[in-house]
Design an enzyme around this catalytic site. Structure first.
Site, mmCIF file in Angstrom:
data_model
loop_
_atom_site.group_PDB
_atom_site.id
_atom_site.type_symbol
_atom_site.label_atom_id
_atom_site.label_comp_id
_atom_site.label_asym_id
_atom_site.label_seq_id
_atom_site.Cartn_x
_atom_site.Cartn_y
_atom_site.Cartn_z
ATOM 1 N N ASP A 8 -0.666 -5.726 -3.217
ATOM 2 C CA ASP A 8 -1.461 -4.534 -3.560
ATOM 3 C C ASP A 8 -2.797 -4.973 -4.133
ATOM 4 O O ASP A 8 -2.972 -6.139 -4.514
ATOM 5 C CB ASP A 8 -0.705 -3.666 -4.577
ATOM 6 C CG ASP A 8 -1.371 -2.315 -4.826
ATOM 7 O OD1 ASP A 8 -2.164 -1.866 -3.968
ATOM 8 O OD2 ASP A 8 -1.117 -1.703 -5.882
ATOM 9 N N SER A 9 -3.723 -4.013 -4.216
ATOM 10 C CA SER A 9 -5.024 -4.315 -4.811
ATOM 11 C C SER A 9 -4.937 -4.392 -6.333
ATOM 12 O O SER A 9 -5.660 -5.160 -6.971
ATOM 13 C CB SER A 9 -6.049 -3.251 -4.415
ATOM 14 O OG SER A 9 -5.633 -1.970 -4.874
ATOM 15 N N TYR A 40 -9.534 -0.884 -4.077
ATOM 16 C CA TYR A 40 -9.826 -0.904 -2.649
ATOM 17 C C TYR A 40 -10.448 0.411 -2.169
ATOM 18 O O TYR A 40 -11.038 0.462 -1.093
ATOM 19 C CB TYR A 40 -8.545 -1.148 -1.854
ATOM 20 C CG TYR A 40 -8.137 -2.600 -1.724
ATOM 21 C CD1 TYR A 40 -8.906 -3.630 -2.274
ATOM 22 C CD2 TYR A 40 -6.977 -2.946 -1.050
ATOM 23 C CE1 TYR A 40 -8.526 -4.958 -2.145
ATOM 24 C CE2 TYR A 40 -6.593 -4.270 -0.910
ATOM 25 C CZ TYR A 40 -7.359 -5.272 -1.454
ATOM 26 O OH TYR A 40 -6.980 -6.595 -1.319
ATOM 27 N N GLY A 41 -10.264 1.472 -2.928
ATOM 28 C CA GLY A 41 -10.675 2.796 -2.479
ATOM 29 C C GLY A 41 -12.156 2.950 -2.206
ATOM 30 O O GLY A 41 -12.560 3.831 -1.436
ATOM 31 N N CYS A 72 0.033 -0.612 -0.587
ATOM 32 C CA CYS A 72 -1.215 0.070 -0.908
ATOM 33 C C CYS A 72 -1.511 1.049 0.216
ATOM 34 O O CYS A 72 -1.618 0.640 1.378
ATOM 35 C CB CYS A 72 -2.343 -0.950 -1.051
ATOM 36 S SG CYS A 72 -3.995 -0.237 -1.211
ATOM 37 N N ASN A 73 -1.620 2.334 -0.123
ATOM 38 C CA ASN A 73 -1.872 3.337 0.907
ATOM 39 C C ASN A 73 -3.223 3.125 1.586
ATOM 40 O O ASN A 73 -3.349 3.243 2.810
ATOM 41 C CB ASN A 73 -1.816 4.745 0.309
ATOM 42 C CG ASN A 73 -0.408 5.185 -0.001
ATOM 43 O OD1 ASN A 73 0.138 4.850 -1.052
ATOM 44 N ND2 ASN A 73 0.208 5.924 0.905
ATOM 45 N N CYS A 183 -0.289 7.440 -3.373
ATOM 46 C CA CYS A 183 -0.895 6.194 -3.852
ATOM 47 C C CYS A 183 0.189 5.502 -4.663
ATOM 48 O O CYS A 183 0.851 6.141 -5.492
ATOM 49 C CB CYS A 183 -2.123 6.479 -4.716
ATOM 50 S SG CYS A 183 -2.774 5.013 -5.559
ATOM 51 N N THR A 184 0.384 4.210 -4.445
ATOM 52 C CA THR A 184 1.499 3.530 -5.119
ATOM 53 C C THR A 184 1.305 3.430 -6.628
ATOM 54 O O THR A 184 2.259 3.167 -7.359
ATOM 55 C CB THR A 184 1.713 2.116 -4.528
ATOM 56 O OG1 THR A 184 0.481 1.380 -4.589
ATOM 57 C CG2 THR A 184 2.178 2.207 -3.084
ATOM 58 N N HIS A 185 0.080 3.642 -7.109
ATOM 59 C CA HIS A 185 -0.134 3.683 -8.548
ATOM 60 C C HIS A 185 0.492 4.919 -9.193
ATOM 61 O O HIS A 185 0.949 4.866 -10.340
ATOM 62 C CB HIS A 185 -1.639 3.700 -8.865
ATOM 63 C CG HIS A 185 -2.287 2.358 -8.862
ATOM 64 N ND1 HIS A 185 -2.692 1.734 -7.706
ATOM 65 C CD2 HIS A 185 -2.625 1.505 -9.872
ATOM 66 C CE1 HIS A 185 -3.242 0.568 -8.006
ATOM 67 N NE2 HIS A 185 -3.212 0.404 -9.315
#
Length: 267
Positions: A8-9, A40-41, A72-73, A183-185
């Site tokens: 992931d970022s 990354y967004g 990460c989406n 979003c994985t966050h």
């Protein structure tokens, strides 16, 4: 025993790690965060493809995973085709959980909470058309929630008023009964999100991609011949790497230890 890499970022991928490791005890995990380039967004698609390809190959060369998960989406909606062409291991990406949310909703009105980039991407619109054509979908893009999730994992208190302001467009629409966390966050803030909705007399079900990812990884490993697994004779250990090193006193290191990951330094 298999080795599973989760990339992931930031630290949002830990929500995927937690579910996959719970589903697959006894296997070995490598968590990799590109914190040097977080978030990354706000990056271009060409930049993301080049960056994620480069780092993913580095992870494969150094850690020899049996499965590589892009947790990460933002990256998944852009980079997966390129990764599947270049990496010699199965690649699993994160897809917004629109399909299960549409099946779960009784009112047929969904909320979709994602980063601004994921909200506007054609990939997301195509998922809605394919799996939620009979649903109204209220979309909210938020980068602030990503920051809040990162803060929480580092032991900082979350200001619920800030969270409420981000969720306001969804809170007022009582028809929404299922909220997709794309979003994985965001699952790292599940308790706080639920608290804000309850405070506004709004009952909501939260849906994310973690269970689907765990099922896919489990299926891939089941299909592998035991002799092909790289860690079949090794002691289980779960490692965490970051592209920009973090200080030994960083609270994040202690949080990683709580969920079974040992910080190994810079990748």
């Amino acid at each position: 025993m298999a080795r599973i890499a989760i990339f992931d970022s930031g630290v949002g991928g830990l929500s995927i790690y937690s579910e996959v490791s719970r589903r697959l005890p006894g296997h070995e995990f490598v968590f990799v965060s590109d914190n040097q380039s977080y978030p990354y967004g706000n990056k271009t698609e060409d930049w993301l493809i080049e960056r994620v390809q480069k780092l993913s190959q580095r992870v494969v060369d150094r850690c020899s995973p049996d499965v590589f998960v892009v947790a990460c989406n933002t990256a998944s909606t852009i980079v997966l085709p390129a990764l599947r062409e270049t990496l010699e291991v199965p690649v699993v990406g994160v897809v917004p959980a629109i399909k299960p949310a549409a099946k779960l909703s009784k009112t047929k009105h969904l909320g979709l909470l994602a980063t601004p980039g994921t909200i506007v991407r054609a990939y997301t619109s195509d998922l809605i058309k394919e799996f939620a054509a009979d649903c109204a979908v209220s979309k909210v893009g938020s980068s602030r929630l990503v920051e809040l999730a990162e803060q929480k994992l580092r032991g900082k208190r979350i200001d619920l008023s800030v969270l409420e302001a981000e969720l306001e467009p969804l809170l007022d629409n009582k028809k929404i009964d299922v909220l997709v966390l794309a979003c994985t966050h965001f699952p790292l803030l599940n308790n706080e999100i639920q608290s804000v909705f309850k405070a506004n007399n709004h009952l909501i079900k939260l849906v994310d991609s973690a269970k689907g990812i765990a099922s896919r990884v489990s299926s891939l490993i089941d299909d592998m011949h035991p002799a092909a697994l790289t860690t079949s004779n090794r002691t289980v250990k779960h490692q965490a790497f970051f592209t920009s090193g973090i200080d030994a006193q960083n609270l994040l290191i202690k949080q990683l230890e709580i969920i079974g990951l040992t910080y190994q330094g810079k990748l």
